[in-house]
Enzyme design. Structure first.
Site, PDB file in Angstrom:
ATOM      1  CG  HIS A   1      -7.445  -5.628   7.352  1.00 23.93           C
ATOM      2  ND1 HIS A   1      -6.929  -6.539   6.734  1.00 23.93           N
ATOM      3  CD2 HIS A   1      -7.186  -4.493   6.630  1.00 23.93           C
ATOM      4  CE1 HIS A   1      -6.161  -6.296   5.815  1.00 23.93           C
ATOM      5  NE2 HIS A   1      -6.468  -4.929   5.680  1.00 23.93           N
TER       6      HIS A   1
ATOM      7  CG  HIS B   1      -8.984  -3.157   2.170  1.00 28.26           C
ATOM      8  ND1 HIS B   1      -8.294  -3.023   1.032  1.00 28.26           N
ATOM      9  CD2 HIS B   1      -8.229  -3.759   3.132  1.00 28.26           C
ATOM     10  CE1 HIS B   1      -7.263  -3.123   1.376  1.00 28.26           C
ATOM     11  NE2 HIS B   1      -6.984  -3.517   2.734  1.00 28.26           N
TER      12      HIS B   1
ATOM     13  CG  HIS C   1      -4.556  -0.193   5.516  1.00 30.02           C
ATOM     14  ND1 HIS C   1      -5.962  -0.155   5.403  1.00 30.02           N
ATOM     15  CD2 HIS C   1      -4.177  -1.330   4.961  1.00 30.02           C
ATOM     16  CE1 HIS C   1      -6.358  -1.280   4.906  1.00 30.02           C
ATOM     17  NE2 HIS C   1      -5.279  -1.924   4.376  1.00 30.02           N
TER      18      HIS C   1
ATOM     19  CD  GLU D   1      -2.985  -1.333   0.238  1.00 21.44           C
ATOM     20  OE1 GLU D   1      -3.012  -0.185  -0.691  1.00 21.44           O
ATOM     21  OE2 GLU D   1      -3.710  -2.028   0.222  1.00 21.44           O
TER      22      GLU D   1
HETATM   23  P1  13P Z   1       1.155  -5.290   3.015  1.00 19.36           P
HETATM   24  O1  13P Z   1       1.647  -6.937   3.572  1.00 19.36           O
HETATM   25  O2  13P Z   1       1.701  -5.372   1.650  1.00 19.36           O
HETATM   26  O3  13P Z   1       1.349  -4.337   3.881  1.00 19.36           O
HETATM   27  O4  13P Z   1      -0.354  -5.352   2.707  1.00 19.36           O
HETATM   28  C1  13P Z   1      -1.411  -5.635   3.738  1.00 19.36           C
HETATM   29  C2  13P Z   1      -2.608  -5.000   3.587  1.00 19.36           C
HETATM   30  O5  13P Z   1      -3.324  -4.672   4.305  1.00 19.36           O
HETATM   31  C3  13P Z   1      -3.096  -4.642   1.931  1.00 19.36           C
HETATM   32  O6  13P Z   1      -4.136  -3.893   1.979  1.00 19.36           O
HETATM   33 ZN    ZN Z   2      -5.527  -4.112   3.925  1.00 18.85          ZN
END
Ligand code: 13P
Ligand code: ZN
Length: 269
Positions: free
Chosen positions: A143, A214, A141, A118
């Site tokens: 989840h 996401h 970022h 990302e």
């Molecule tokens: P990475 O392992 O490349 O950081 O990706 C994790 C992710 O949450 C992608 O949206």
């Molecule tokens: Zn992600």
């Protein structure tokens, strides 16, 4: 040897990332390699580190980002686990330098760990923050389960519907996340389109945006404050969910109570 040796300010920033990575894992928001963190550490980099040769690169960013020319970022490594980064941040992330062409970067240490997939979103957002003269230096970022679940209801994706529900669950949410939660429609992870939509939504005056189905993307002065905003919004989502699971839709604070809160605490919206 680590580039953090004898650089206490840089080490302190990386330690904060490691602490937050541990929180993300224990909250269940960071399955496998899920989520990523980047921090603009340019202010913590000294002349000796600036003079050090790269250990890997150059690599293309995929975008031209003129405002972060010569800047340094600590980045979580792609495919690396938050739970591992929490214990070994320099084995599961690296410090990168943006080159003078503004389209590529190189890795300066400690190991040639490739940054998160990302990276376009993170770096484009940092570029925009610098351009605006913002004091924000971190982006996270992750989840978060309950917030992502709520993004599966089209009704909640209409402008500020989710923001108002979350704010009305408990007064702290508006007080500590006063700009609310912007919505970015579903886009392919790691795409430059997602990066551009993230900037546009943050610039619509949010500090946290939902990437539909996401995760969320938050910015803040440091990694701890970016995390706190996601944590606060998630607390409200959990209250909403728990009320629903008790068999009723929560009423939420009234518009009058929300207005009083905004007036007394001088909140922007
Ligand atoms: P990475 O392992 O490349 O950081 O990706 C994790 C992710 O949450 C992608 O949206
Ligand atoms: Zn992600």
């Amino acid at each position: 040897m680590s580039i953090l040796d004898n650089r206490p300010a840089l080490a302190a920033e990386v330690e904060k990332v490691a602490e937050v990575a541990g929180y993300l894992w224990t909250k269940g928001w960071a399955e496998r390699n899920g989520g990523n963190i980047t921090v603009n550490v340019t202010e913590q980099v000294d002349d000796t580190l600036r003079a050090m040769p790269a250990i890997a690169g150059p690599f293309p960013i995929g975008m031209t980002l003129p405002h972060i020319k010569g800047c340094y970022f600590y980045c979580k490594g792609t495919n690396r686990r938050m739970r591992d980064l929490a214990r070994w941040p320099m084995d599961n992330g690296s410090v990168i330098r943006i080159l003078d062409d503004c389209t590529s970067y190189e890795i300066v240490g400690d190991k040639p760990v490739m940054p998160t997939s990302e990276l376009p979103s993170h770096l484009a957002v940092h570029d925009d923050l610098i351009a605006k003269g913002s004091n924000y230096r971190a982006s996270v970022h992750t989840h978060p389960i309950e917030l992502v679940a709520m993004s599966h209801n089209p009704e909640f994706l209409k402008k500020d519907v989710l923001t108002n529900i979350l704010w009305s669950m408990i007064p702290e949410t508006k007080a500590f996340c006063p700009r609310g939660l912007g919505i970015v429609p579903y886009m392919l992870p790691s795409s430059t389109e997602l990066a551009e939509a993230t900037i546009a939504t943050l610039n619509d005056d949010y500090d946290v945006v939902m990437w539909e189905k996401h995760g969320v993307f938050a910015v803040g002065p440091d990694v701890m404050e970016a995390f706190d905003m996601i944590d606060t919004l998630t607390k409200s989502a959990i209250i909403y969910r728990d009320a629903c699971s008790m068999g009723f839709i929560p009423t939420g604070m009234t518009p009058e109570q929300m207005k009083e809160l905004s007036d007394v605490f001088h909140l922007p919206k």
